[in-house]
Each structure stands twice: as structure tokens, then as C-alpha cells.
Design a protein around this motif. Structure first.
Motif, PDB file in Angstrom:
ATOM      1  N   PHE A 116       0.843  -1.186   0.000  1.00  0.00           N
ATOM      2  CA  PHE A 116       0.000   0.000   0.000  1.00  0.00           C
ATOM      3  C   PHE A 116       0.878   1.237   0.000  1.00  0.00           C
ATOM      4  O   PHE A 116       1.893   1.283   0.697  1.00  0.00           O
ATOM      5  CB  PHE A 116      -0.908   0.015   1.236  1.00  0.00           C
ATOM      6  CG  PHE A 116      -2.022  -0.977   1.181  1.00  0.00           C
ATOM      7  CD1 PHE A 116      -3.268  -0.621   0.698  1.00  0.00           C
ATOM      8  CD2 PHE A 116      -1.831  -2.276   1.605  1.00  0.00           C
ATOM      9  CE1 PHE A 116      -4.304  -1.540   0.646  1.00  0.00           C
ATOM     10  CE2 PHE A 116      -2.848  -3.210   1.558  1.00  0.00           C
ATOM     11  CZ  PHE A 116      -4.087  -2.840   1.077  1.00  0.00           C
ATOM     12  N   ARG A 117       0.476   2.230  -0.762  1.00  0.00           N
ATOM     13  CA  ARG A 117       1.231   3.486  -0.783  1.00  0.00           C
ATOM     14  C   ARG A 117       1.179   4.153   0.581  1.00  0.00           C
ATOM     15  O   ARG A 117       0.172   4.133   1.275  1.00  0.00           O
ATOM     16  CB  ARG A 117       0.642   4.438  -1.829  1.00  0.00           C
ATOM     17  CG  ARG A 117       0.947   4.045  -3.254  1.00  0.00           C
ATOM     18  CD  ARG A 117       0.413   5.091  -4.208  1.00  0.00           C
ATOM     19  NE  ARG A 117       0.967   6.414  -3.926  1.00  0.00           N
ATOM     20  CZ  ARG A 117       0.554   7.521  -4.533  1.00  0.00           C
ATOM     21  NH1 ARG A 117      -0.397   7.478  -5.430  1.00  0.00           N
ATOM     22  NH2 ARG A 117       1.110   8.676  -4.242  1.00  0.00           N
ATOM     23  N   ASP A 118       2.299   4.770   0.953  1.00  0.00           N
ATOM     24  CA  ASP A 118       2.381   5.429   2.252  1.00  0.00           C
ATOM     25  C   ASP A 118       1.854   6.859   2.119  1.00  0.00           C
ATOM     26  O   ASP A 118       2.610   7.808   1.960  1.00  0.00           O
ATOM     27  CB  ASP A 118       3.828   5.435   2.748  1.00  0.00           C
ATOM     28  CG  ASP A 118       3.933   5.893   4.190  1.00  0.00           C
ATOM     29  OD1 ASP A 118       2.871   6.067   4.820  1.00  0.00           O
ATOM     30  OD2 ASP A 118       5.054   6.089   4.671  1.00  0.00           O
ATOM     31  N   ASP A 119       0.514   7.003   2.166  1.00  0.00           N
ATOM     32  CA  ASP A 119      -0.076   8.334   2.017  1.00  0.00           C
ATOM     33  C   ASP A 119      -0.975   8.644   3.212  1.00  0.00           C
ATOM     34  O   ASP A 119      -2.098   9.090   3.076  1.00  0.00           O
ATOM     35  CB  ASP A 119      -0.869   8.454   0.719  1.00  0.00           C
ATOM     36  CG  ASP A 119      -1.927   7.364   0.586  1.00  0.00           C
ATOM     37  OD1 ASP A 119      -1.968   6.477   1.463  1.00  0.00           O
ATOM     38  OD2 ASP A 119      -2.712   7.412  -0.371  1.00  0.00           O
ATOM     39  N   LYS A 120      -0.419   8.394   4.402  1.00  0.00           N
ATOM     40  CA  LYS A 120      -1.195   8.557   5.622  1.00  0.00           C
ATOM     41  C   LYS A 120      -1.071   9.976   6.178  1.00  0.00           C
ATOM     42  O   LYS A 120      -0.985  10.184   7.382  1.00  0.00           O
ATOM     43  CB  LYS A 120      -0.727   7.567   6.682  1.00  0.00           C
ATOM     44  CG  LYS A 120      -0.872   6.100   6.308  1.00  0.00           C
ATOM     45  CD  LYS A 120      -0.776   5.212   7.519  1.00  0.00           C
ATOM     46  CE  LYS A 120       0.515   5.367   8.260  1.00  0.00           C
ATOM     47  NZ  LYS A 120       1.652   4.821   7.560  1.00  0.00           N
ATOM     48  N   SER A 121      -1.060  10.952   5.334  1.00  0.00           N
ATOM     49  CA  SER A 121      -0.964  12.327   5.819  1.00  0.00           C
ATOM     50  C   SER A 121      -2.351  12.808   6.212  1.00  0.00           C
ATOM     51  O   SER A 121      -3.030  13.503   5.461  1.00  0.00           O
ATOM     52  CB  SER A 121      -0.376  13.237   4.729  1.00  0.00           C
ATOM     53  OG  SER A 121      -0.316  14.564   5.173  1.00  0.00           O
ATOM     54  N   TYR A 122      -2.778  12.398   7.386  1.00  0.00           N
ATOM     55  CA  TYR A 122      -4.133  12.733   7.837  1.00  0.00           C
ATOM     56  C   TYR A 122      -4.160  14.095   8.510  1.00  0.00           C
ATOM     57  O   TYR A 122      -3.235  14.473   9.223  1.00  0.00           O
ATOM     58  CB  TYR A 122      -4.634  11.690   8.829  1.00  0.00           C
ATOM     59  CG  TYR A 122      -4.946  10.357   8.198  1.00  0.00           C
ATOM     60  CD1 TYR A 122      -5.997  10.225   7.307  1.00  0.00           C
ATOM     61  CD2 TYR A 122      -4.203   9.229   8.508  1.00  0.00           C
ATOM     62  CE1 TYR A 122      -6.295   9.009   6.734  1.00  0.00           C
ATOM     63  CE2 TYR A 122      -4.489   8.008   7.939  1.00  0.00           C
ATOM     64  CZ  TYR A 122      -5.537   7.895   7.058  1.00  0.00           C
ATOM     65  OH  TYR A 122      -5.825   6.698   6.485  1.00  0.00           O
ATOM     66  N   PRO A 123      -5.249  14.826   8.351  1.00  0.00           N
ATOM     67  CA  PRO A 123      -5.398  16.111   9.045  1.00  0.00           C
ATOM     68  C   PRO A 123      -5.931  15.906  10.471  1.00  0.00           C
ATOM     69  O   PRO A 123      -6.563  14.889  10.770  1.00  0.00           O
ATOM     70  CB  PRO A 123      -6.398  16.867   8.178  1.00  0.00           C
ATOM     71  CG  PRO A 123      -7.231  15.792   7.547  1.00  0.00           C
ATOM     72  CD  PRO A 123      -6.332  14.598   7.371  1.00  0.00           C
ATOM     73  N   TYR A 124      -5.689  16.901  11.305  1.00  0.00           N
ATOM     74  CA  TYR A 124      -6.154  16.889  12.694  1.00  0.00           C
ATOM     75  C   TYR A 124      -6.911  18.188  12.978  1.00  0.00           C
ATOM     76  O   TYR A 124      -6.741  19.184  12.284  1.00  0.00           O
ATOM     77  CB  TYR A 124      -4.974  16.794  13.661  1.00  0.00           C
ATOM     78  CG  TYR A 124      -4.299  15.444  13.703  1.00  0.00           C
ATOM     79  CD1 TYR A 124      -4.596  14.518  14.697  1.00  0.00           C
ATOM     80  CD2 TYR A 124      -3.353  15.089  12.749  1.00  0.00           C
ATOM     81  CE1 TYR A 124      -3.976  13.286  14.752  1.00  0.00           C
ATOM     82  CE2 TYR A 124      -2.728  13.856  12.780  1.00  0.00           C
ATOM     83  CZ  TYR A 124      -3.040  12.953  13.787  1.00  0.00           C
ATOM     84  OH  TYR A 124      -2.427  11.731  13.825  1.00  0.00           O
ATOM     85  N   LEU A 125      -7.695  18.154  14.035  1.00  0.00           N
ATOM     86  CA  LEU A 125      -8.296  19.364  14.580  1.00  0.00           C
ATOM     87  C   LEU A 125      -7.462  19.750  15.799  1.00  0.00           C
ATOM     88  O   LEU A 125      -7.258  18.932  16.697  1.00  0.00           O
ATOM     89  CB  LEU A 125      -9.752  19.110  14.969  1.00  0.00           C
ATOM     90  CG  LEU A 125     -10.565  20.331  15.409  1.00  0.00           C
ATOM     91  CD1 LEU A 125     -12.042  20.121  15.069  1.00  0.00           C
ATOM     92  CD2 LEU A 125     -10.437  20.599  16.897  1.00  0.00           C
TER      93      LEU A 125
END
Length: 704
Positions: free
Chosen positions: A95-104
């Protein structure tokens, strides 16, 4: 046939749990696997004749073997997936490493907030701000998430504004307000900037907002109701009415979000679908009891990995379906370095060892259910439906792209060995009146744009604005080394399925070396040892991304070279290819049509053929326009970024959140440039107009 040295190494393996890695003759990683018994598992690969199967094809390439012994199968599983993500093997589900998740983010921490007296000037730090955030988290602030998308974060911020009226303005805006803004007028902010709410009441709203984000909505409602009754008993009807309106807004939000399951605070729902050699894992997130949306992931190497895992399966356990293999690979790879919620809901059962490994990593027990009831069942059914729709969309798009590739090959009378590996590279030049000239190279193969293989080239040493000289320079730098390599080994052609190079990202920033340090965690130590051994044999291409613009970073010459331009650009490309001894027939220029209208482009050939117009509705022209437009976009963005760095004194200040053009100009003017800013202390930086102490600390950290 394998070397005696390799077979002797296999015979000497211990009967212990561990992870093994197979390498080909060029040092590329073929496969990473785990085993309860290394000797038994690895020996099985070399004791049978696998013929022309996928397994036999991979085993025939094995030139070297590395192993790492660990203490348990759970440790082996974690190490295996760390290495899969780092080394990107050819025969593992990846799986591509695209775990750039946003936060509040809510700024500040309760124990560090300054105390403000009644009537005193409002201080930004005393009134925490709610904001969208993406990046590394620290202890200076409070973070909630991760969220599946920026839209989900912004929706949550709007809810907090509507119910709790928290501020969203920057500290500099807050500090310079003399009257409340429009958000106060529409009842989306309580006006702390001009002391229209006391620090104590604002802090209570912040605490309620945090409880709401943690899923404690019912307790928040009860607390608001109690405060409302207290004000009513004291005949403070205005304050009681405000709390009543707040309760009404919160109740409406809860009704809209359908939050009836107070026990489901943080849950991830995972559904997988496999069809036509492709797979989709749909991840839906529930945070604080609210369903925030989902995101689809598409792994690669499904067929090869499934065949190998079928052979690699433990004799004591039956072979798992492909769906289970994909789901287990996603869970193991996705949650490396990402907070794991307390519960996972899956469309298929997963092995207990994986759950144990997740729990070890999280430091708490993780619950996994694959046959839920009630609200959880509805969430899972929705995730399964979304996975099915996303996979159907992917298959439809790929079918369309394959048809376009085939149409282009037929229109240009090309004869590639394999349509799936047909490779196109396209070049474009961009500058502003000769300033900050950059060339872009984008890559198309496997029927899609490969943005990991894009390159930008800074063009220097030419007359400003000379596009022909820029094209000569970029083509020479791109293909000189490949041409030389071809002359040195004229009969060497890379195999069709050679593992692809892990190239630099579109931002052209090479990743750092893998640092091997002494660590207390045995699993981390094993990973460091494995990474060190991989790097030591020249596999740095997998562990360290190559620098951009280095010339021959592609594996092979493309089947087609597109040049954004007409006869002049094509003539320059022909000269470069003639000097390098390369095939001229692969060069095609994309000349703009009359009035530069899209769909009227003509193709110009370097080998003397007449110009060709494919037609406005041609699928081949659609593909060429898509690739040409992507090259133009990539060149423009790079040129603008470089021009901005030249004009304002570097990109380091640009990348700091909260630093706009005015603040950047004040900093550069005050300290004489980026070096002066970097040499300044936090106290000195904070004296600049518009720079708060907190922002000064951010600037100092970013520059150091």
C-alpha cells in the motif's frame, strides 16, 4: 541454479522465528516474509522445482538472502511490515504510504494558559483557538483525530463554532482587534478579542468542546442543563437563554449526526473488495461517536503476492482468501506510526497474531470484530458498499486509460513489447521573462501518470528566455547516462517485470538515510539491523530516494518522448538524441493548433515524417493532451516556487504556518535575510511587528 554459497546459507539457518528477505542480482528486494521456523520455511523455496509459475519466476531471480531473528511471531509480523513499507518489494502486497491525515487542533494546554483578570487586555494565549492542522503533533497543543479528509475537519470546526462559539482567528488578528468581527455578529464566536466573554466562561466552552470531540456529548448536555437551571434560579434569564440556545444547537447536531452509540467513541471500519486483479480497502472513521467519512486505498502486486503467500502459508493453517490477505496487509502496514483506535470493525476475520501485534504497538488492548450488530453493522455495510463503488470506478478508469494507450500506439504505428509497460516521458520549459527557468519531466506508464517518478531540472548557464537551450540541457541531463549505459552493455535489456525504482517525490526532496541507532526495543533494533544490511549491499535506492535532476534516474529509455513545442523544440531534441546515439523515432513534438485551442494540436516527428493531426475526438490525442498538460502544470508550480524563493530570500520562511508575505518581508528587512533570521534568538524574533512569542518559537524551530 543458485550459488553454493546461497544454498549453504539456507542450510545453516536456525529453527527460530524471524523475517527473511530475498534480493535479485542487482540488489533489488524481491520478497519479504516472516516465519515461525526460518530454516523450514526458507528451505521449502529451494527444495522443489516450481517450473514456470509466478513462484518459480521469483525464485529463479534470488541471488542473495538476508534474515533477522526475533523473539515471537508478533514481533516478526511488525518487522515484516516495517520492511515491506521501507523496501517496497516486488512480490508483496504493498500500500502506498499516504497517511498524511489532518487533525483538529486546539491551541495551548490547560495547565499553561495564562490567567487574565477581569477588564484586562485580552491575551490570545488565554483564549485557545480551534484550527485545522496537518503535520507532526507536539505537546504544546491538543489534537483530535486523525480525520479522513480536510472536509471532515472543517465540518467539525464549523460545529464547534456553532455550538461553543470558539475563535478561529490567528493570534495576530486577535491581538489587533478593536471591535468584534463578523463571526461574532452571526453568533459563531463569543468575541474574546474584545473581552465580550470572560476567560473563565471561555475555558468552560473549550472544555465542553473537547468533551464533545471525545464522544461525551450526553455529559456535556447534562452540564449545560445544570448551569441553565442555576442561572434561572438566580433570575439571570439572559445567561440561561444563551445556555438554552447552546443546548438546542448541540441537540440538533447530535440528531443530524445520529450519535446514539455512546460506547463507540473511536472506531475504524475496514471493508475490502477484490475484482479483476485489483483490490480496494475502504477505511471509514468514527471519532467521538461521529461518522466522519471514509477513504479508499488500492494496493499493488495483488496477483504475485497472492500466489507467493499461498505457497508461503503455514502448513498448520489453511490458505487465506485474497480478501483476507489484502485486509491483513493493510492493517499491518497502515497502523505503523499511526494511532490505533480502541476498536476495529472488519469485513473479514483477521489472524489473532495481527491483533496481538497491534495491541503491543498501541500499548493497550485492541478489539477487532468482523460480524457486528446494530449501528456497527450499518457502518460496515456502508463501508462495503463504498469499497465496491470505488473499485468499480478504478476498473472503469483503467479500462479507459488502456484504450487510450492502445489508440496512441496504433496512431503512431508503434510496436511495444508489452502495452502495460509502454512508457512515455514528456518535457516542458517554464519561466517568467527568463527568470527562474525550470524544466519538468513527467512519466506515464502502466496506463497512468507516475508522479513518484516526476523530475524537475533547474536550468542555469543559458541566455534567459532561450527555451531551445533549456530543452537541450534537460534532455542531455536526462538521457546522457542512459545512453552511455546502453553503449557499455548493448545486449543488456532490463526484464519487463524488473522492480521499479522508488523515486523522489514531486517536491524533489530526497529522503534522508536510514539511521541505525542503539535502541532498547528489540523489534526496533531488528528493523534497524535489517535496514542497515539492505543499505550495505547497495540497496540504497530503496531506502534513500535519489536526488532530482541527476540525469539517468529512469530504469530504461522511454518508448515515446513528448516535447511541448513545435519544429524548433523537436529539432533541438533531434540534435541531442543524434549526439547521444539514440533512436530519433521516439521523439514527438506537440504543436499547438490555430488560436492555441485545445483539440487542434498537431504532432511533429523528429525522424522526418509529415505532421499529423489526430482529430479533436481522438482517444490518442486525449492521452497526449493529458500528459502534456500535466507536464505544463508540474513545470509551472516548480517555476513559481523557485521564483518566490529567489524574490523573498528562501523557502524556509514560506513553509512556516502563520508566516505570510507581510510578516516574511518584515523579518527579512529586520534581519537582512534568512541567515540573519536564523541567527536571531527567539526574543529578537518576537520583537518584530506581528510576530508573537509562540510564532517566534515556531520560526526558531523551523530554521534550526
Amino acid at each position: 541454479m543458485h550459488s553454493d554459497e546461497l544454498l549453504a546459507q539456507v542450510a545453516a539457518l536456525p529453527a527460530l522465528p524471524g523475517v527473511y528477505r530475498y534480493y535479485d542480482a542487482e540488489g533489488g528486494v524481491l520478497y519479504v516474509g516472516k516465519a515461525r521456523n526460518l530454516k523450514k520455511r526458507v528451505s521449502s523455496y529451494f527444495q522443489k522445482n516450481h517450473g514456470g509459475t509466478r513462484i518459480g519466476h521469483m525464485i529463479g531471480k534470488i541471488a542473495r538472502l538476508d534474515t533477522t531473528v526475533v523473539r515471537s511471531e508478533a514481533e516478526a509480523l511488525l518487522l515484516e511490515n516495517n520492511l515491506i513499507k521501507t523496501l517496497a518489494p516486488r512480490y508483496n502486497i504493498l500500500f502506498r504510504d499516504d497517511k498524511s491525515y489532518p487533525y483538529l487542533k486546539i491551541t495551548g494546554t490547560p495547565d499553561r494558559l495564562p490567567v487574565t483578570k477581569e477588564g484586562a487586555l485580552a491575551m490570545p494565549a488565554a483564549f485557545p483557538r480551534v484550527a485545522y492542522y496537518r503535520g507532526a503533533v507536539d505537546r504544546k497543543h491538543r489534537y483530535f483525530g486523525p480525520y479522513p479528509s480536510a472536509w471532515a475537519v472543517k465540518e467539525s470546526i464549523q460545529l464547534l463554532q456553532k455550538v461553543f462559539r470558539l475563535r478561529t482567528c490567528e493570534d495576530t488578528v486577535f491581538a489587533n482587534r478593536t471591535r468584534p468581527c463578523l463571526l461574532y455578529q452571526i453568533k459563531r464566536c463569543s468575541g474574546p478579542c474584545v473581552n465580550l466573554v470572560s476567560p473563565q466562561d471561555y475555558q468552560r466552552d473549550v472544555q465542553n468542546a473537547e468533551a464533545f470531540l471525545r464522544g461525551e456529548a450526553q455529559s456535556v448536555l447534562q452540564a449545560l442543563e445544570q448551569r441553565m437551571m442555576e442561572h434561572a434560579e438566580k433570575l439571570e434569564f439572559e445567561q440561561a437563554a444563551e445556555l438554552r440556545n447552546q443546548m438546542s444547537a448541540l441537540s440538533k447536531v447530535l440528531h443530524q449526526q445520529s450519535v446514539e452509540t455512546a460506547s463507540d467513541k473511536d472506531v475504524d471500519i475496514l471493508a475490502v473488495r477484490v475484482q479483476g486483479g485489483k483490490a480496494c480497502v475502504n477505511l471509514a472513521m468514527v471519532r467521538g461517536g461521529r461518522h466522519l467519512g471514509d477513504r479508499a486505498y488500492f494496493p499493488s502486486h495483488i496477483e504475485d503476492a497472492a500466489a507467493l503467500q499461498e505457497f508461503d502459508a503455514d502448513e498448520a493453517a489453511p490458505v487465506q482468501p485474497v480478501e483476507v490477505q489484502v485486509l491483513e496487509a493493510f492493517i499491518a502496514q497502515h497502523y505503523i506510526g499511526v494511532p490505533v483506535p480502541s476498536a476495529l470493525i472488519t469485513s473479514h476475520p483477521v489472524m489473532p497474531e495481527l491483533v496481538e501485534a497491534l495491541s503491543q504497538q498501541a500499548g493497550s488492548r485492541i478489539g477487532v470484530a468482523h460480524n457486528p450488530r446494530g449501528q456497527r453493522r450499518l457502518w460496515l455495510e456502508m463501508a462495503e458498499k463504498n469499497a465496491e463503488l470505488q473499485l468499480a470506478r478504478l476498473l472503469a478508469e483503467e479500462g479507459s486509460q488502456q484504450a487510450r494507450t492502445r489508440a496512441l500506439v496504433e496512431a503512431l504505428d508503434l510496436a511495444p513489447d508489452n502495452l502495460d509497460t509502454f512508457r512515455i516521458e514528456c518535457f516542458d520549459i517554464s519561466h517568467t521573462a527568463g527568470e527562474a527557468t525550470q524544466a519538468s519531466c513527467v512519466v506515464f506508464h502502466h496506463h497512468q501518470m507516475q508522479n513518484r517518478e516526476y523530475r524537475r531540472f533547474n536550468i542555469d548557464g543559458i541566455t534567459p528566455g532561450d527555451d531551445y537551450a533549456a530543452m537541450r540541457q534537460v534532455l542531455t541531463r536526462r538521457y546522457a547516462r542512459l545512453a552511455q549505459a546502453g553503449r557499455d552493455t548493448p545486449d543488456a535489456t532490463p526484464p519487463e517485470d524488473a522492480p521499479e525504482e522508488v523515486a523522489a517525490q514531486a517536491q524533489d526532496e530526497p529522503a534522508g538515510d536510514v539511521q541505525v541507532e542503539a535502541v532498547a526495543d528489540p523489534q526496533a533494533a531488528a528493523f534497524a539491523e535489517a535496514a542497515e544490511s539492505a543499505e550495505a549491499v547497495g540497496d540504497a535506492g530503496k531506502l534513500k530516494k535519489p536526488k532530482v535532476g541527476g540525469g539517468g534516474s529512469a530504469q530504461r529509455l522511454p518508448d515515446l518522448v513528448l516535447v511541448d513545442g513545435g519544429r524548433g523544440q523537436v529539432s533541438m531534441a533531434r540534435e541531442v538524441f543524434a549526439e547521444l546515439g539514440l533512436d530519433l523515432s521516439v521523439i514527438v513534438g506537440v504543436e499547438k493548433g490555430e488560436g492555441r485551442k485545445v483539440g487542434l494540436e498537431e504532432l511533429v516527428f523528429a525522424d522526418g515524417r509529415e505532421k499529423t493531426y489526430l482529430g479533436r475526438e481522438s482517444a490518442a490525442l486525449m492521452l497526449i493532451a493529458q500528459i502534456r498538460d500535466e507536464a505544463h502544470r508540474f513545470a509551472i508550480t516548480g517555476m513559481r516556487a523557485r521564483r518566490a524563493r529567489v524574490r523573498v530570500g528562501g523557502s524556509q520562511l514560506e513553509e512556516i504556518p502563520g508566516i505570510g508575505a507581510k510578516k516574511r518581508a518584515r523579518l527579512l528587512q529586520r534581519f537582512g535575510g534568512v541567515r540573519g533570521v536564523a541567527a536571531a534568538s527567539v526574543e529578537d524574533i518576537a520583537t518584530v511587528e506581528g510576530i508573537s512569542r509562540e510564532l517566534a518559537e515556531e520560526i526558531y524551530r523551523a530554521l534550526h
